[in-house]
Design an enzyme around this catalytic site. Structure first.
Site, PDB file in Angstrom:
ATOM      1  N   HIS A 150       1.025  -1.383  -0.004  1.00 38.16           N
ATOM      2  CA  HIS A 150      -0.064  -0.172  -0.108  1.00 38.16           C
ATOM      3  C   HIS A 150       0.889   1.226  -0.046  1.00 38.16           C
ATOM      4  CE1 HIS A 150      -3.865  -1.996   0.537  1.00 38.16           C
ATOM      5  NE2 HIS A 150      -3.428  -2.673   1.452  1.00 38.16           N
ATOM      6  N   CYS A 192      -0.603   1.866  -5.007  1.00 36.69           N
ATOM      7  CA  CYS A 192      -1.258   3.234  -5.667  1.00 36.69           C
ATOM      8  C   CYS A 192      -0.275   4.053  -5.900  1.00 36.69           C
ATOM      9  CB  CYS A 192      -2.466   3.390  -4.483  1.00 36.69           C
ATOM     10  SG  CYS A 192      -3.546   2.233  -4.260  1.00 36.69           S
TER      11      CYS A 192
END
Length: 401
Positions: A150, A192
């Site tokens: 992440h 991301c």
């Protein structure tokens, strides 16, 4: 020139001749992979599957476990929520168990930290660190660095506890370059806003690619209803699809450019990025690199058929030169041996003469003053003794009368 040096000439000159051709063609001598999952917890199952999928592929293409650093924060295979204990799958059909019985995890659980990752890259570790946990590369090593987890704008989270920034990564790669720890690096990241993580890199010989641009998310591909969570991310899934279908073995001629051209927004649902400017020769040179230069264990060493005749002629000329040098060395050695024998004979002759002189001197010692006085006294004593004996004889004869 010594004969032993002459005998070493074939190996040395042969290495020089072959080495000249090899230096032109050979661009690296070893392949390494650093595969990092930065997420723990069951709902991040897909991140572990991402890494294990790449791990399986690089092993299939020849990189041994001794040259793969695998970092896994969590053991999904043994998680009590796993409906299939001891396994990890990246596809809903569960055709391939990524965990299996042939996996070597180098950093596990809370060992997966930003500090350990940077120390691994820069080799800033203590002597107690085992070889299996060290990146033992040099300036002829190609390295695949794959990371997933992440992230956000210029950062990647490690286990929801800490972050590594784009500047941290850039400085770590620069230390590697200064310490001659790589030849070329392919940096891949699936998270991301992934492309922001390589935006600060400034060291040469690096090709970088990521799954999404600034303000874009990286999406999962699909879920397994029996497992209950997503099992792989889209960017990694389509990388693997290309690698499995187009790069069957180490003889594949597919290039890095071919791999990058396979990325589309329709498949990945985000804008995958590529950075070529750090690579000598720019995009053209970077795109021409073979996929197996990073994902496989192939050294780009070839001898052209057109060069074989020239090589044979060079070797023939070399053999003639060596034969002449050996003959000359033999003559010089014979002359040297002859001179040595003559010198030894002369030495023996001189030694013999000295021995004879020594023996003669023992029988003809010089007469010193002390020796002359002793001899005179001895002679006088003998005369006196004779006179005494003559006198005693005369006395006895007169007494008998």
């Amino acid at each position: 020139m010594k004969l032993s040096n002459i005998l070493r000439l074939p190996a040395l000159l042969g290495a020089m001749l072959l080495g000249t051709a090899a230096v032109v063609e050979a661009e690296h001598t070893s392949n390494w992979a650093v595969l990092v999952c930065t997420s723990r917890f069951w709902f991040n199952y897909r991140h572990l599957a991402n890494v294990l999928s790449i791990y399986r592929t690089v092993k299939r293409l020849g990189i041994p476990d001794s040259q793969i650093i695998l970092m896994l924060p969590d053991d999904m295979a043994c998680n009590p929520r796993n409906a299939f204990p001891g396994t990890v799958y990246s596809n809903a059909d569960r055709a391939v168990d990524l965990y299996g019985d042939n996996i070597e995890v180098d950093y596990r659980g809370y060992e997966v930290t930003v500090e350990n990752f940077i120390r691994l890259l820069t080799d800033r570790v203590g002597d107690e660190m085992p070889r299996s946990k060290r990146l033992l590369t040099d300036d002829r090593s190609n390295i695949l660095v794959y990371m997933t987890g992440h992230g956000g704008n210029e950062f990647l989270k490690f286990q929801d506890a800490e972050e590594i920034g784009a500047f941290d990564l850039a400085d770590a790669f620069e230390q590697m370059w200064e310490k001659k720890r790589y030849h070329e690096i392919l940096f891949m990241i699936d998270t991301c806003q992934a492309n922001t993580m390589y935006s600060k890199l400034y060291s040469p010989n690096i090709i970088a690619t990521g799954s999404s641009e600034l303000d874009q998310s990286s999406y999962s591909h699909h879920a397994d209803n029996d497992i209950g969570v997503a099992v792989i991310d889209r960017y990694t899934y389509y990388n693997l699809e290309f690698l499995e279908n187009e790069v069957k073995d180490t003889s594949s001629k597919k290039t890095v450019g071919d791999l990058f051209d396979s990325y589309t927004y329709e498949k990945i649902h985000s804008n995958a990025g590529v950075r070529y400017d750090l690579f000598p020769g720019g995009a053209e040179a970077a795109r021409s690199r073979l996929v197996t230069d990073f994902f496989g264990n192939v050294q780009n060493v070839e001898v052209d058929g057109s060069k074989n005749t020239t090589l044979e002629e060079d070797l023939l000329a070399l053999s003639k030169t060596i034969a002449a040098l050996r003959e000359k060395a033999g003559e010089e050695e014979a002359i040297s041996v002859g001179k040595g024998n003559a010198a030894r004979n002369e030495t023996k002759k001189e030694t013999k003469n000295e021995t004879l002189l020594t023996h003669k001197s023992q029988f003809a010692k010089p007469l010193t003053d002390d020796d002359w006085l002793v001899k005179k006294l001895s002679a006088l004593g003998a005369v006196v003794g004779c006179a005494v004996l003559w006198q005693m004889g005369s006395w006895l004869e007169s007494a008998q009368k």
